[in-house]
Write a protein that holds these residues in place. Structure first.
Motif, PDB file in Angstrom:
ATOM      1  N   HIS A 166      30.111  40.603  30.486  1.00 37.88           N
ATOM      2  CA  HIS A 166      31.340  41.235  30.983  1.00 37.88           C
ATOM      3  C   HIS A 166      31.798  40.639  32.305  1.00 37.88           C
ATOM      4  N   ILE A 167      31.149  39.557  32.727  1.00 34.07           N
ATOM      5  CA  ILE A 167      31.331  39.110  34.114  1.00 34.07           C
ATOM      6  C   ILE A 167      32.741  38.582  34.356  1.00 34.07           C
ATOM      7  N   ARG A 168      33.326  37.932  33.360  1.00 35.79           N
ATOM      8  CA  ARG A 168      34.701  37.455  33.492  1.00 35.79           C
ATOM      9  C   ARG A 168      35.471  37.820  32.231  1.00 35.79           C
ATOM     10  N   GLU A 169      36.806  37.813  32.385  1.00 34.39           N
ATOM     11  CA  GLU A 169      37.669  38.290  31.318  1.00 34.39           C
ATOM     12  C   GLU A 169      37.460  37.542  30.005  1.00 34.39           C
TER      13      GLU A 169
ATOM     14  N   THR B 177      32.558  42.882  45.934  1.00 35.90           N
ATOM     15  CA  THR B 177      33.750  43.641  45.506  1.00 35.90           C
ATOM     16  C   THR B 177      34.397  43.116  44.222  1.00 35.90           C
ATOM     17  N   TYR B 178      34.011  41.910  43.779  1.00 38.85           N
ATOM     18  CA  TYR B 178      34.592  41.340  42.556  1.00 38.85           C
ATOM     19  C   TYR B 178      33.743  41.632  41.320  1.00 38.85           C
ATOM     20  N   CYS B 179      32.540  42.170  41.499  1.00 40.05           N
ATOM     21  CA  CYS B 179      31.498  42.050  40.468  1.00 40.05           C
ATOM     22  C   CYS B 179      31.240  43.344  39.698  1.00 40.05           C
ATOM     23  N   VAL B 180      31.086  43.213  38.382  1.00 44.65           N
ATOM     24  CA  VAL B 180      30.833  44.384  37.534  1.00 44.65           C
ATOM     25  C   VAL B 180      29.343  44.710  37.395  1.00 44.65           C
TER      26      VAL B 180
ATOM     27  N   LEU C 239      21.160  29.536  44.829  1.00 45.23           N
ATOM     28  CA  LEU C 239      21.515  30.502  45.860  1.00 45.23           C
ATOM     29  C   LEU C 239      23.044  30.584  45.973  1.00 45.23           C
ATOM     30  N   PRO C 240      23.629  31.521  45.224  1.00 47.37           N
ATOM     31  CA  PRO C 240      25.093  31.630  45.230  1.00 47.37           C
ATOM     32  C   PRO C 240      25.641  31.906  46.628  1.00 47.37           C
ATOM     33  N   VAL C 241      26.769  31.270  46.941  1.00 45.02           N
ATOM     34  CA  VAL C 241      27.432  31.518  48.227  1.00 45.02           C
ATOM     35  C   VAL C 241      28.817  32.109  47.992  1.00 45.02           C
ATOM     36  N   GLN C 242      29.468  31.710  46.929  1.00 48.58           N
ATOM     37  CA  GLN C 242      30.774  32.201  46.455  1.00 48.58           C
ATOM     38  C   GLN C 242      31.960  31.612  47.196  1.00 48.58           C
ATOM     39  N   ALA C 243      31.891  31.501  48.522  1.00 50.41           N
ATOM     40  CA  ALA C 243      33.044  30.985  49.273  1.00 50.41           C
ATOM     41  C   ALA C 243      32.578  30.488  50.630  1.00 50.41           C
TER      42      ALA C 243
ATOM     43  N   GLY D 271      24.355  26.562  43.368  1.00 46.30           N
ATOM     44  CA  GLY D 271      25.101  27.725  43.861  1.00 46.30           C
ATOM     45  C   GLY D 271      26.134  28.196  42.865  1.00 46.30           C
ATOM     46  N   ASP D 272      26.750  29.330  43.183  1.00 49.96           N
ATOM     47  CA  ASP D 272      27.905  29.828  42.430  1.00 49.96           C
ATOM     48  C   ASP D 272      29.089  29.925  43.384  1.00 49.96           C
ATOM     49  N   PHE D 273      30.272  29.642  42.848  1.00 49.19           N
ATOM     50  CA  PHE D 273      31.503  29.713  43.647  1.00 49.19           C
ATOM     51  C   PHE D 273      32.589  30.460  42.885  1.00 49.19           C
ATOM     52  N   ILE D 274      33.386  31.189  43.621  1.00 44.55           N
ATOM     53  CA  ILE D 274      34.596  31.794  43.055  1.00 44.55           C
ATOM     54  C   ILE D 274      35.785  31.243  43.835  1.00 44.55           C
ATOM     55  N   VAL D 275      36.756  30.673  43.126  1.00 47.97           N
ATOM     56  CA  VAL D 275      37.996  30.258  43.806  1.00 47.97           C
ATOM     57  C   VAL D 275      39.078  31.287  43.500  1.00 47.97           C
TER      58      VAL D 275
ATOM     59  N   SER E 155      31.082  27.070  39.093  1.00 45.78           N
ATOM     60  CA  SER E 155      32.273  27.520  39.812  1.00 45.78           C
ATOM     61  C   SER E 155      33.248  28.167  38.840  1.00 45.78           C
ATOM     62  N   PHE E 156      33.885  29.210  39.319  1.00 42.17           N
ATOM     63  CA  PHE E 156      34.721  30.039  38.454  1.00 42.17           C
ATOM     64  C   PHE E 156      36.021  30.389  39.154  1.00 42.17           C
ATOM     65  N   LYS E 157      37.060  30.636  38.331  1.00 38.25           N
ATOM     66  CA  LYS E 157      38.279  31.232  38.870  1.00 38.25           C
ATOM     67  C   LYS E 157      38.049  32.728  38.981  1.00 38.25           C
ATOM     68  N   TYR E 158      38.534  33.315  40.044  1.00 37.29           N
ATOM     69  CA  TYR E 158      38.409  34.759  40.197  1.00 37.29           C
ATOM     70  C   TYR E 158      39.027  35.459  38.987  1.00 37.29           C
ATOM     71  N   SER E 159      38.329  36.454  38.476  1.00 39.39           N
ATOM     72  CA  SER E 159      38.818  37.224  37.345  1.00 39.39           C
ATOM     73  C   SER E 159      38.739  38.705  37.718  1.00 39.39           C
ATOM     74  N   ALA E 160      39.884  39.372  37.723  1.00 38.23           N
ATOM     75  CA  ALA E 160      39.909  40.784  38.138  1.00 38.23           C
ATOM     76  C   ALA E 160      39.184  41.631  37.103  1.00 38.23           C
ATOM     77  N   ARG E 161      38.178  42.367  37.533  1.00 42.68           N
ATOM     78  CA  ARG E 161      37.428  43.217  36.610  1.00 42.68           C
ATOM     79  C   ARG E 161      37.788  44.670  36.880  1.00 42.68           C
ATOM     80  N   PRO E 162      38.221  45.373  35.829  1.00 42.25           N
ATOM     81  CA  PRO E 162      38.625  46.775  36.000  1.00 42.25           C
ATOM     82  C   PRO E 162      37.518  47.589  36.664  1.00 42.25           C
TER      83      PRO E 162
HETATM   84  N1  5AD Z   1      35.380  36.569  38.737  1.00 40.35           N
HETATM   85  C1  5AD Z   1      34.911  35.300  38.764  1.00 40.35           C
HETATM   86  N2  5AD Z   1      33.610  34.993  38.892  1.00 40.35           N
HETATM   87  C2  5AD Z   1      32.749  36.014  39.011  1.00 40.35           C
HETATM   88  N3  5AD Z   1      31.412  36.039  39.158  1.00 40.35           N
HETATM   89  C3  5AD Z   1      31.007  37.322  39.214  1.00 40.35           C
HETATM   90  N4  5AD Z   1      32.059  38.143  39.108  1.00 40.35           N
HETATM   91  C4  5AD Z   1      33.145  37.353  38.992  1.00 40.35           C
HETATM   92  C5  5AD Z   1      34.536  37.615  38.846  1.00 40.35           C
HETATM   93  N5  5AD Z   1      35.021  38.857  38.837  1.00 40.35           N
HETATM   94  C6  5AD Z   1      30.599  34.838  39.284  1.00 40.35           C
HETATM   95  C7  5AD Z   1      29.879  34.779  40.631  1.00 40.35           C
HETATM   96  C8  5AD Z   1      28.461  35.115  40.268  1.00 40.35           C
HETATM   97  C9  5AD Z   1      28.366  34.510  38.882  1.00 40.35           C
HETATM   98  C10 5AD Z   1      27.250  35.009  38.049  1.00 40.35           C
HETATM   99  O1  5AD Z   1      29.608  34.845  38.287  1.00 40.35           O
HETATM  100  O2  5AD Z   1      29.984  33.466  41.134  1.00 40.35           O
HETATM  101  O3  5AD Z   1      27.522  34.561  41.158  1.00 40.35           O
END
Ligand code: 5AD
Ligand code: SF4
Length: 441
Positions: A56-59, A165-168, A267-271, A307-311, A338-345
């Protein structure tokens, strides 16, 4: 909607999506169904029961579930019994039951030990849902581990209290719990007896694991790794995913002391922008993250970093995104996601202002991935000339070719005499972006 009885399924298939915890859960569900006398459907064969172990992490991951459910319909219009498990089941169980009448079972990640009885209920014509999140262990109700591949996963910790705050995850996997030391030692023993030579300890916040060892002492993940390393047949230990704030001195020291603890850290940093990190509720800054990496590099100079990144987090400006690129340059990752930000309800970020347009996210992701790919290739090229051990995992595509992993989690292929599960010594001779060629020495 039909509620007619179907016959009890005899064959099953478990399809897991998303993270490695889901891979682990998927294996446990397969073992559970096999223990009930069902057998795994062969490749390409129809299965009577299909378990979709969802993410469920991204749309995109969620949408995939519905398209998969549709695709399971057979040519004659019939469908297998479908069970939806995992985090989409947890978050959207009721909606799935309404939207997809062909789904007969919905079971969350904390309740899958009940899968066999739910399947039996479904076979008798009732649809079954279980998404409670009891803290007590489902693990105790699972059958004992038997066979294992050379590399095995072992879930040691589940859930998350960090509430980025982005994470389910805190909502779908629940609060942080650590599995007891004795249970983990026992499961690891069985995995090794079944053929595992490498164990990857899993948890959403694996480095937050705590427990009491057999002498009643409080220990962290480093203590668990030390205890596991005592088994002579276990050759390698890895762990994932870690939070920067839980990188204890003990765990960092273990990287210097424990030969079996592989030189790799995800070691995720995200940004890279402190304003964005604060809005994400990451509770670390770019600088404090880099300081953790300095400590780990001092302990283990050859450590490979991931690492993990969200743009495109809501409100991220061009200048803030540039700070992410600067951080990437400063670290020199061996690999990263690396991932695009995805709004999670239901998450706080979903209702924050200034969502970043899709086109801007696309462009940022491309630039970030170009930088990460460049660094990954450079890291692999930097390994050429090194001699290292490779754990052989499977045969390659070419005759006489074998595939395995280096200590730094790089895929290595080589030709020669070897067998699956063996540790071989290889000289790395050529590097590509995703793998290296080696020669047996
Ligand atoms: N949108 C995009 N990426 C996300 N992740 C977690 N939630 C979201 C989201 N809402 C990414 C983060 C996390 C990885 C498992 O998934 O980078 O470390
Ligand atoms: Fe999600 Fe943050 Fe927890 Fe990781 S630490 S699982 S990103 S809430």
């Amino acid at each position: 909607m039909s509620s007619t009885a179907t016959s009890s399924p005899k064959t099953f298939r478990v399809k897991s999506f998303g993270c490695q915890m889901n891979v682990y859960d998927g294996e446990r569900m397969a073992e559970l169904l096999a223990a009930e006398g069902m057998s795994a459907a062969g490749d390409g064969d129809d299965a009577d029961l299909v378990v979709l172990n969802t993410c469920h992490i991204r749309e995109k991951a969620t949408e995939k579930v519905y398209s998969d459910i549709g695709r399971l319909r057979r040519e004659d219009g019939s469908a297998p019994m479908i069970a939806v498990a995992g985090c989409v089941a947890q978050a959207e169980g009721e909606e799935i039951m309404t939207r997809a009448p062909s789904v007969k079972v919905v079971v969350g990640p904390q309740s899958y030990h009940r899968l066999p009885e739910m399947v039996a209920e479904a076979a008798s014509g009732k649809r079954a849902t279980e998404t409670d999140m009891p803290a007590e262990a489902k693990f105790a109700a699972l059958p004992k581990r038997r066979k294992s591949a050379p590399t095995a996963f072992l879930t040691v910790q589940e859930g998350c209290d960090k509430f980025c705050t982005y994470c389910v995850v805190p909502y779908t996997r629940g609060a942080e719990i650590s599995r007891p030391f004795a249970d983990l030692i026992e499961e690891a023993k069985l995995l090794v007896a079944g053929g595992a030579r490498e164990i990857t300890l899993l948890g959403q916040n694996v480095n937050a694991w705590t427990g009491e060892d057999d002498k009643g002492r409080s220990i962290g993940l480093d203590g668990l790794a030390r205890a596991l390393a005592a088994d002579p047949d276990l050759k390698r230990i890895r762990y994932t995913t870690s939070h920067p704030n839980d990188m204890t001195d003990g765990l960092i020291a273990a990287h210097a002391e424990l030969e079996k603890l592989m030189p790799f850290l995800h070691l995720p940093v995200q940004a890279g922008s402190d304003r964005v990190l604060k809005a994400m509720n990451r509770s670390h800054t770019a600088d404090s993250y880099l300081k953790v990496l300095d400590r780990i590099r001092a302990a283990r100079p050859d450590i490979a970093l991931s690492g993990d990144f969200i743009v495109g987090f809501p409100g991220e400006t061009d200048a803030e995104f540039e700070e992410t690129l600067r951080l990437v340059d400063a670290v020199g990752y061996a690999q990263a996601f690396s991932f695009k930000y995805s709004a999670r309800p239901g998450t706080p970020a979903a209702t924050m202002p200034d969502h970043v347009p899709a086109a801007v996210m696309d462009e940022r992701l491309q630039r970030l991935q170009a930088a990460l790919n460049r660094d990954q290739l450079a890291f692999n090229q930097g390994s050429v000339g090194k001699t290292c051990e490779v754990l052989v995992e499977r045969k390659g595509k070419h005759p006489g070719q074998w595939l395995g992993k280096s200590p730094w989690l790089q895929s290595v292929h080589f030709v020669g005499e070897a067998e699956i599960g063996q540790m071989v010594t290889v000289k790395l001779v050529e590097a590509g972006p995703n793998s290296l060629a080696g020669q047996l020495v």
